[in-house]
Design an enzyme around this catalytic site. Structure first.
Site, PDB file in Angstrom:
ATOM      1  N   ASP A  26      -9.435  -0.788  -4.223  1.00  0.00           N
ATOM      2  CA  ASP A  26      -8.602  -1.889  -4.731  1.00  0.00           C
ATOM      3  C   ASP A  26      -7.750  -1.423  -5.910  1.00  0.00           C
ATOM      4  O   ASP A  26      -8.149  -0.526  -6.659  1.00  0.00           O
ATOM      5  CB  ASP A  26      -9.518  -3.054  -5.159  1.00  0.00           C
ATOM      6  CG  ASP A  26      -8.738  -4.355  -5.305  1.00  0.00           C
ATOM      7  OD1 ASP A  26      -7.605  -4.448  -4.789  1.00  0.00           O
ATOM      8  OD2 ASP A  26      -9.267  -5.282  -5.951  1.00  0.00           O
ATOM      9  N   HIS A  43       0.233   1.488  -2.015  1.00  0.00           N
ATOM     10  CA  HIS A  43      -0.532   1.746  -0.785  1.00  0.00           C
ATOM     11  C   HIS A  43      -0.300   3.176  -0.303  1.00  0.00           C
ATOM     12  O   HIS A  43      -1.222   3.861   0.128  1.00  0.00           O
ATOM     13  CB  HIS A  43      -0.137   0.760   0.318  1.00  0.00           C
ATOM     14  CG  HIS A  43      -0.454  -0.672  -0.017  1.00  0.00           C
ATOM     15  ND1 HIS A  43      -1.651  -1.044  -0.597  1.00  0.00           N
ATOM     16  CD2 HIS A  43       0.263  -1.814   0.142  1.00  0.00           C
ATOM     17  CE1 HIS A  43      -1.643  -2.366  -0.781  1.00  0.00           C
ATOM     18  NE2 HIS A  43      -0.506  -2.849  -0.352  1.00  0.00           N
ATOM     19  N   LEU A 137     -19.176  15.114   7.980  1.00  0.00           N
ATOM     20  CA  LEU A 137     -19.068  13.768   7.411  1.00  0.00           C
ATOM     21  C   LEU A 137     -18.678  12.733   8.474  1.00  0.00           C
ATOM     22  O   LEU A 137     -17.810  12.990   9.306  1.00  0.00           O
ATOM     23  CB  LEU A 137     -17.981  13.806   6.320  1.00  0.00           C
ATOM     24  CG  LEU A 137     -17.622  12.480   5.638  1.00  0.00           C
ATOM     25  CD1 LEU A 137     -18.690  12.098   4.618  1.00  0.00           C
ATOM     26  CD2 LEU A 137     -16.263  12.590   4.944  1.00  0.00           C
TER      27      LEU A 137
END
Ligand code: IPE
Ligand code: IPE
Ligand code: MG
Length: 249
Positions: A26, A43, A137
């Site tokens: 955020d 963004h 991962l």
């Protein structure tokens, strides 16, 4: 792989690295506003942080990294911002998937795909298929995801598969139907950007997760900032209802 070997980061106490880290990324809009830029510039910059975070997690030996990219409530944003985010999502997938694959990363998307256009759905399917056998991962991207949606779809699907259990559902019946049934529950939750809320993220799975909130805005959340979160996690005593004395004995 070359992509990951250049990191010079000091790794905090290797013995107690969280297996699963879940993040609410955020603060992109505020990062941009602070620079008199349009929100979407934040963004765009946020994608760079994602790339760095993936590398860092792979180096540290985190097994599962789960990133909240778009919530089921984010459709309420201005149409241009939603379109930009969808485009960025598509572009990033196209650009990064081969690199992820070469680095043995398994990519999984969770969330309700019914509102995505067919091209994006195809890109997601292809990326998942390409990387499904990778053993490094596991990177989960939550897109059009909501914790309540997840619980409801799990219960509906459980009921369809096992109508005979109706009225007697237990936790162990429900968990295999949740979106993240392939992963252990998150050990560490991080939210950047200063808000101290869960915003309908992994509601079921966060029941016993260690929570970490930081004022740092997502585009500024670098390896050093991530290490601080890990260090905070390493100082916690996870009691799961027991007493401290019980854990020591
Ligand atoms: C998070 O940053 C990214 C998404 C929700 C897609 P925000 O866009 O929420 O940034 P702020 O909170 O407005 O600063
Ligand atoms: C939460 O961020 C969702 C994502 C990061 C994708 P928001 O910025 O949309 O959260 P709220 O609505 O302010 O809680
Ligand atoms: Mg926000």
């Amino acid at each position: 792989m070359a992509l990951f070997s250049s990191s010079t980061q000091v790794i905090p106490n290797e013995a107690k690295i969280p297996r699963h880290v879940a993040v609410i990324m955020d603060g992109n809009g505020r990062w941009a506003r602070n620079r008199f830029l349009p929100r979407v510039a934040g963004h765009k910059r946020g994608v760079d942080t994602v790339r760095e975070m993936i590398k860092h997690c792979a180096v540290l030996g985190v097994e599962y990294l789960t990133l909240f990219a778009f919530s089921s409530e984010n459709w309420r944003r201005p149409q241009e911002e939603v379109s930009f985010l969808m485009g960025l999502f598509m572009e990033s997938l196209k650009k990064e998937v081969i690199k992820l694959h070469k680095n043995n990363i398994r990519l999984i998307m969770i969330g309700d795909r019914s509102r995505f256009d067919s091209l994006l759905c195809k890109e997601i399917d292809d990326a998942e298929l390409l990387t499904k056998d990778n053993t490094g991962l596991t990177l989960t991207i939550a897109a059009n995801y909501g914790g309540r949606w997840d619980i409801i779809q799990a219960i509906n699907n459980l009921q369809k598969s096992h109508p005979e259990l109706c009225g007697n559902f237990s936790e162990s019946h429900i968990t295999p139907f949740l979106s993240m049934s392939y992963a252990p529950e998150p050990d560490l939750f991080i939210r950047t950007g200063g808000e101290t809320r869960i915003s309908n993220f992994l509601l079921w799975q966060l029941a016993y997760t260690e929570l970490y909130f930081t004022e740092t805005l997502w585009p500024d959340f670098d390896d050093k900032a991530f290490n601080l979160a890990i260090e905070s996690y390493q100082k916690r005593e996870r009691r799961f209802g027991r007493t401290s004395e019980q854990l020591k004995s």
